[in-house]
Design a protein around this motif. Structure first.
Motif: not given
Length: 335
Positions: A114, A116-118, A147-148, A164, A214
């Protein structure tokens, strides 16, 4: 690849990086699934050449900057912050009986899948300014097919996962002012004297994880008094001033030790896997207050452990010393 070709292959990697022709995608990962207790985990491993070599080279340059961000209670996959560091911190915290009257224990739901790449790339740009480095890191992060998520077992994933959550660690210490905190990857333990205060910390932490990173906290979080119940955290049960093995771990150890004792009585030689397994349990017992457990289950099988080590292992590799093993199996504790 042979050792004689090291210079050739390293020069080749250097040329690829300089010319910005390096590329990594989801196809470069070999996927396998393992069973970890009650759940299955998907592992993704890169080839040694060139991907793992390049990731190691990147870490040699940026590891010191990651270490500047990590707090002293950030454990797992960090140099000199392994199991012994968790034990040291918990032993130190549990001496303050008044300040650790209550415990908040939480776990993040499916942490690696989970991420989040962004958000991760945004945090990386907050710390690093070199465009070529950021381009490489972006490529590695985006190599996961969605994308995650970060691939478990990839070399950089462990550091990126800790990074992170690093700003969350600083928020706990500097904004919420938590005195006693330990984070072992995605398992967080917070100790405080007030149950009401811990509920406030949980609301703040949940809001930050949901809104900024997120991530979701598992619904099985707990707030409980440490005086009436132990803190079950990473292999051990922590009480005031002492710790014991987890009940489940102790039961598994007893079964293995009795099985080896039965083999010893029948003069059946143990396997290398059994020898490694029992030694891992000995290491855990040596680091907690379980001398009686050692005396009852380890002392009787020491002759066969010695025999296996001296005749099966040391004879295959004469250069290895026997001092460490002798010290380990004869260690005693002051109860």
């Amino acid at each position: 690849m042979v050792n004689a070709s090291e210079e050739y292959f390293l020069t080749k990697i250097q040329k690829v990086l300089k010319e910005k022709r390096y590329f990594i995608s989801a196809k470069d990962y070999s996927v396998s699934t393992i069973r970890d207790k009650t759940k299955s985990r998907e592992l993704r491993k890169l080839k040694y050449y060139p991907h793992r070599i390049i990731q190691r080279a990147i870490m040699l340059q940026i590891e010191k900057y990651f270490m500047q961000i990590f707090t002293d209670f950030t454990c797992a996959s960090v140099k000199w912050r392994w199991m012994t560091h968790v034990m040291k911190l918990m032993d130190q915290y549990m001496r303050d009986e008044k300040g650790t009257a209550y415990c908040l224990k939480i776990d993040i739901s499916k942490f690696y899948p989970n991420v989040n790449h962004r958000i991760l790339k945004k945090l990386l740009r907050k710390k690093f300014k070199d465009k070529d480095l950021l381009k490489l890191l972006d490529m590695i992060v985006d190599s996961f097919p969605w994308k995650r998520g970060l691939p478990i077992w990839s070399y950089l994933s462990q550091f990126l996962a800790n990074f992170y959550l690093s700003y969350c660690d600083h928020r706990l210490k500097e904004t919420i002012h938590c005195k006693y905190v330990i984070r072992y990857m995605d398992d967080i333990v917070i100790l405080w004297e007030s149950k009401r205060r811990l509920r406030y910390v949980f609301r703040r932490l949940k809001g930050y994880l949901d809104g900024c990173l997120n991530l979701r906290i598992k619904p099985n979080y707990q707030i409980f008094p440490t005086g009436e119940r132990w803190v079950d955290y990473v292999w051990y049960r922590y009480f005031y001033w002492y710790k014991l093995l987890r009940k489940r771990t102790a039961e598994k150890f007893k079964k293995k030790a009795l099985k080896l004792k039965e083999k010893q009585d029948k003069w059946i030689m143990r396997t290398f896997k059994e020898w490694c397994s029992i030694n891992s349990y000995i290491w855990r017992i040596c680091h907690c207050d379980s001398y009686r457990l050692y005396e009852k289950y380890i002392d009787p099988i020491i002759p066969s452990l010695n025999r296996y080590y001296f005749y099966e292992i040391s004879n295959k590799n004469k250069n290895k010393t026997k001092k460490y093993y002798k010290k380990l199996i004869h260690k005693k504790w002051k109860i």
